[in-house]
Design an enzyme around this catalytic site. Sequence first.
Site, PDB file in Angstrom:
ATOM      1  N   ASP A   1       0.823  -1.228   0.000  1.00  0.00           N
ATOM      2  CA  ASP A   1       0.000   0.000   0.000  1.00  0.00           C
ATOM      3  C   ASP A   1       0.852   1.270   0.000  1.00  0.00           C
ATOM      4  O   ASP A   1       0.495   2.266  -0.636  1.00  0.00           O
ATOM      5  CB  ASP A   1      -0.888   0.048   1.249  1.00  0.00           C
TER       6      ASP A   1
HETATM    7  P1  NAP Z   1       0.820  -3.981   3.125  1.00  0.00           P
HETATM    8  O1  NAP Z   1       0.158  -3.013   2.241  1.00  0.00           O
HETATM    9  O2  NAP Z   1      -0.016  -4.665   4.162  1.00  0.00           O
HETATM   10  O3  NAP Z   1       1.512  -5.087   2.187  1.00  0.00           O
HETATM   11  C1  NAP Z   1       2.322  -6.061   2.723  1.00  0.00           C
HETATM   12  C2  NAP Z   1       2.726  -6.999   1.604  1.00  0.00           C
HETATM   13  O4  NAP Z   1       3.682  -7.878   2.156  1.00  0.00           O
HETATM   14  C3  NAP Z   1       1.586  -7.838   1.084  1.00  0.00           C
HETATM   15  O5  NAP Z   1       1.172  -7.408  -0.188  1.00  0.00           O
HETATM   16  C4  NAP Z   1       2.145  -9.284   1.061  1.00  0.00           C
HETATM   17  O6  NAP Z   1       2.065  -9.790  -0.268  1.00  0.00           O
HETATM   18  C5  NAP Z   1       3.598  -9.106   1.476  1.00  0.00           C
HETATM   19  N1  NAP Z   1       4.040 -10.126   2.428  1.00  0.00           N
HETATM   20  C6  NAP Z   1       3.385 -10.656   3.461  1.00  0.00           C
HETATM   21  N2  NAP Z   1       4.129 -11.584   4.077  1.00  0.00           N
HETATM   22  C7  NAP Z   1       5.308 -11.630   3.405  1.00  0.00           C
HETATM   23  C8  NAP Z   1       6.505 -12.378   3.575  1.00  0.00           C
HETATM   24  N3  NAP Z   1       6.640 -13.299   4.544  1.00  0.00           N
HETATM   25  N4  NAP Z   1       7.522 -12.161   2.718  1.00  0.00           N
HETATM   26  C9  NAP Z   1       7.399 -11.250   1.712  1.00  0.00           C
HETATM   27  N5  NAP Z   1       6.286 -10.513   1.522  1.00  0.00           N
HETATM   28  C10 NAP Z   1       5.259 -10.694   2.364  1.00  0.00           C
HETATM   29  O7  NAP Z   1       2.050  -3.362   3.900  1.00  0.00           O
HETATM   30  P2  NAP Z   1       2.647  -1.871   3.874  1.00  0.00           P
HETATM   31  O8  NAP Z   1       3.001  -1.464   2.494  1.00  0.00           O
HETATM   32  O9  NAP Z   1       3.681  -1.865   4.956  1.00  0.00           O
HETATM   33  O10 NAP Z   1       1.439  -0.932   4.300  1.00  0.00           O
HETATM   34  C11 NAP Z   1       0.900  -0.924   5.591  1.00  0.00           C
HETATM   35  C12 NAP Z   1      -0.615  -0.975   5.532  1.00  0.00           C
HETATM   36  O11 NAP Z   1      -1.111  -1.320   6.824  1.00  0.00           O
HETATM   37  C13 NAP Z   1      -1.215   0.372   5.151  1.00  0.00           C
HETATM   38  O12 NAP Z   1      -2.389   0.206   4.404  1.00  0.00           O
HETATM   39  C14 NAP Z   1      -1.553   0.957   6.523  1.00  0.00           C
HETATM   40  O13 NAP Z   1      -2.578   1.916   6.507  1.00  0.00           O
HETATM   41  C15 NAP Z   1      -2.002  -0.283   7.267  1.00  0.00           C
HETATM   42  N6  NAP Z   1      -1.892  -0.149   8.720  1.00  0.00           N
HETATM   43  C16 NAP Z   1      -0.788   0.436   9.249  1.00  0.00           C
HETATM   44  C17 NAP Z   1      -0.686   0.595  10.618  1.00  0.00           C
HETATM   45  C18 NAP Z   1       0.520   1.330  11.190  1.00  0.00           C
HETATM   46  O14 NAP Z   1       0.407   1.949  12.240  1.00  0.00           O
HETATM   47  N7  NAP Z   1       1.664   1.263  10.529  1.00  0.00           N
HETATM   48  C19 NAP Z   1      -1.695   0.091  11.465  1.00  0.00           C
HETATM   49  C20 NAP Z   1      -2.806  -0.547  10.886  1.00  0.00           C
HETATM   50  C21 NAP Z   1      -2.893  -0.665   9.500  1.00  0.00           C
HETATM   51  P3  NAP Z   1       2.095 -11.375  -0.494  1.00  0.00           P
HETATM   52  O15 NAP Z   1       0.931 -11.912   0.245  1.00  0.00           O
HETATM   53  O16 NAP Z   1       1.988 -11.538  -1.980  1.00  0.00           O
HETATM   54  O17 NAP Z   1       3.380 -11.863   0.061  1.00  0.00           O
END
Ligand code: NAP
Length: 481
Positions: free
Chosen positions: A403
């Site tokens: 994201d």
């Molecule tokens: P993300 O959008 O959740 O994407 C994570 C990606 O990691 C997934 O597409 C997944 O694809 C891949 N993944 C998962 N396990 C893996 C592994 N073992 N090895 C390699 N890849 C792996 O993460 P992000 O870009 O860090 O964004 C964070 C999101 O979480 C945002 O939407 C944010 O709003 C939300 N959020 C953040 C917080 C905060 O405080 N930081 C709190 C709540 C929500 P695959 O399944 O294809 O591997």
Amino acid sequence: MLTLISQLIIAVTGFLAALLLMYGLKRMSSPATAASGIRVAGVGMLAAVIAAFLYCFNLDPAAQPHIWVNLGLAILAMAIGGSIAWWSGKTVKMTAMPQMVAIYNGMGGGAAAAIAAVELFGGRTNGTTELIVTLFGAMIGSLSLSGSIIAWAKLDGVLKAPLQFGGQQMLNLVVAAVTLVVGAAIVVAVAGGPALLPLPGLIALFFGCALVFGILMTLPIGGADMPVVISIYNAATGLAVGLEGYVLHNPALMIAGMVVGAAGTLLTVLMAQAMNRTIFNVLFKRFGATKGQKHSAIAGEEKPVEAGDAAIFMRYAKSVIIVPGYGLAVSQGQQKLYDFVKLLVAAKVSVKFAIHPVAGRMPGQMDVLLAEAGVPYDMIFQLADINDQFATTDVALIIGANDVVNPAARTDKSSPIFGMPILNADKAKKVYVVKRGQGKGYSGVVNGLFYEPEAFMVYGDASAVLGKMIEAVKGLGKAAA
Ligand code: NAP
């Protein structure tokens, strides 16, 4: 009766607790000193507990006939609660930290509401001001409790999608108004005025409305707003605890609550600013909320490459910016990542880390992860400080992030993350994306960046892929020797 000397000891212990809490918080502002900051604040909490016990020991036994039973119960509750907290803190996975933070926020709010309940049902408040303060603490504590439980359920995947229905905001407004009206009715009834219900019934209704309000307020929130919501409840819990500290005439509780409330408020404001959101929008308007629009279609296909090939390309690049995300935390590949980076740096590649404010699942998660692996702080850059540099960088290496690099946030008004600032990884000359497959990010949308001509996918668990990358670069050295 509190003698002058014991009063002085209690005041000094409370003051010491306040100093330690503030100093601990200050140290938590940098990853380099954060761990010691937590320990200092922990000692501060201990001092606050000691101050509370000293206060109880000095109460007049005639005025507090159950003092020893109550102290025994308090010690039992602390032993049980402390053991559960110790065990859960030791065993929690890094990826489950946000849920844990959410639920502990809720516990703090619940504890403040419980204090208020004892005061209100026991008719122990002294005067109208104290009654109003108690009611505000009860309301904020209760909604923090129920709201945090819903936030926990969302983060833990128990509740899947944000729940939205027509007239939701109006309903929320009505429930908030009813809570305040019932609170006012309690004040009138306590002052001897007319009461619609017996006082205990009014108080129970007040708590019920506040709890329902917390649930209703949190149900429609989701996606990129979740971190801000957790932070709002953190601030609210601190405020509730501070208000109940005032009611109990306990300065240590007042100060601890206000420190948490102020820190939580600052964090909320900073997170909301970083996400281009106002607190009002977080609570009442969904990110990219669109009525029935379809997400834009994405053309092209993902292009897989071998981990070794990607690693060798980076070994001969001039500059690499690494974007870590949630998947890195899942795979616990931070140490291997830094080992790989050390190989690149030894080959004179300029390597930087770009951190998005909501990468991972809790604020600061990526900073902590990299600090754990020993990555020097001068290699780590926050979004605003590095975003312009992607355009002049050879490679953006995206590891387990999705994201936070999705360009739809800039352009696609129908995307649930539209408006969220993203890291400009798509502007780099070449992009490598390490992830297990075609899984979506937290917000559940496809990322068009992965289909761009210069983007290449290295499929696999981040830790395993990094192991192969290290081998490939080391293999080059051996071949040359
Ligand atoms: P993300 O959008 O959740 O994407 C994570 C990606 O990691 C997934 O597409 C997944 O694809 C891949 N993944 C998962 N396990 C893996 C592994 N073992 N090895 C390699 N890849 C792996 O993460 P992000 O870009 O860090 O964004 C964070 C999101 O979480 C945002 O939407 C944010 O709003 C939300 N959020 C953040 C917080 C905060 O405080 N930081 C709190 C709540 C929500 P695959 O399944 O294809 O591997």
